[in-house]
Design an enzyme around this catalytic site. Structure first.
Site, short mmCIF file in Angstrom:
data_model
loop_
_atom_site.label_atom_id
_atom_site.label_comp_id
_atom_site.label_asym_id
_atom_site.label_seq_id
_atom_site.Cartn_x
_atom_site.Cartn_y
_atom_site.Cartn_z
N ALA A 34 0.84 -1.20 0.00
CA ALA A 34 0.00 0.00 0.00
C ALA A 34 0.88 1.26 0.00
O ALA A 34 2.07 1.21 0.33
CB ALA A 34 -0.91 0.01 1.22
N GLU A 39 -1.63 -9.27 -1.06
CA GLU A 39 -3.09 -9.44 -0.98
C GLU A 39 -3.71 -9.39 -2.38
O GLU A 39 -4.63 -10.16 -2.68
CB GLU A 39 -3.69 -8.36 -0.07
CG GLU A 39 -3.32 -8.57 1.40
CD GLU A 39 -3.81 -7.47 2.30
OE1 GLU A 39 -4.62 -7.76 3.20
OE2 GLU A 39 -3.40 -6.30 2.10
N GLU A 56 2.66 -5.92 7.75
CA GLU A 56 1.88 -4.85 8.38
C GLU A 56 2.08 -4.74 9.89
O GLU A 56 1.96 -3.65 10.46
CB GLU A 56 0.38 -5.04 8.08
CG GLU A 56 -0.03 -4.67 6.66
CD GLU A 56 0.14 -5.81 5.68
OE1 GLU A 56 -0.32 -5.69 4.54
OE2 GLU A 56 0.75 -6.85 6.05
#
Length: 257
Positions: A62, A111, A131
């Site tokens: 991300a 993901e 994460e």
């Protein structure tokens, strides 16, 4: 499209993510991916899709800098739900989707790859969900998909340690289908996609439907819980410290608050 390009060869479509240096999954990148898959679903000429990244990585995760623009845990949870929705559409896409992973597929990048039906990797690729290094958790269904591929124990190890595994290890653990030398990866992936694209679209659609028929209501509940926890951790002091430390390129100091 600014970050996703589409090329077509026969009945195959090749989707390339181009957002250097890391192909980070920004909001715009996710929106573009959703839009491209929407178009391809209604393109009768396309029977199979290859997704890959330009540059050094498939996707390194991300866009953490965007996290600093999120105002609340509720907004962060909504970010997770939106990402989950895009990846669910890819996993349930009625045409086979193959990911060709080189360099790294980390966090949101992994993901995304896990939502594809088949994963081909370079032998030296790094795949992981880091994460927890930020005081957060995966938010795009990573906590739900990873155990389906590698089992609960290995998923726990990958989550708790944040250590990535190699492409060769990913094949060993069932996270990827095949590993190739990086220079051969794209050629091998294109060959597979072209082979699959020769199949009947009707039988491909039916096979995908049946592969996912075993999904339970517990899976859906898991997605909802993941999004809630994603937002709660963003609001925590540890979550804010982890994001700040990542952007500041320093080690975080977590306090459990």
């Amino acid at each position: 499209m600014e970050f996703v390009t589409v090329a077509k060869e026969g009945n195959a479509a090749f989707l390339k993510m181009e957002r250097p240096p890391a192909n980070a999954l920004s909001r715009q990148m996710m929106q573009e991916l959703a839009g491209v898959f929407e178009e391809l679903e209604h393109d009768s000429q396309t029977r199979a899709v290859l997704l890959y990244g330009e540059g050094r990585f498939f996707s390194a995760g991300a866009d953490i800098k965007e996290f600093t623009t999120v105002e609340s845990g509720a907004s962060f949870a909504e970010l997770a739900r939106n990402g989950q929705e895009v990846l669910e559409k890819i996993e349930n896409f009625p045409k086979p989707v193959i990911a060709a992973i080189h360099g790294a597929a980390l966090g949101g990048g992994l993901e995304l790859a896990m939502a594809c039906h088949i994963r081909l990797v370079s032998e030296n690729a790094k795949l992981g969900l880091p994460e927890l290094n930020l005081g957060l958790i995966p938010g795009f269904a990573g906590t739900q998909r990873l155990p389906r591929y590698v089992g609960t124990a290995k998923a726990a190890e990958m989550l708790f340690t944040s250590e990535p595994i190699s492409g060769i290890e990913a094949v060993k653990w069932g996270l990827a289908n095949h590993a190739y030398p990086e220079v051969q990866l794209l050629e091998k992936a294109k060959r597979m996609v072209h082979s699959i694209a020769q199949k009947s679209p009707l039988s491909l659609r039916a096979a995908i439907e049946l592969l996912h028929h075993g999904k339970s209501g517990q899976y859906e509940e898991g997605l909802k819980l993941e999004a809630r926890r994603f937002g709660e951790l963003f609001d925590s002091k540890d979550g804010q410290e982890g994001i700040s430390a990542f952007i500041g390129k320093r080690e975080p100091k977590f306090t459990g608050e």
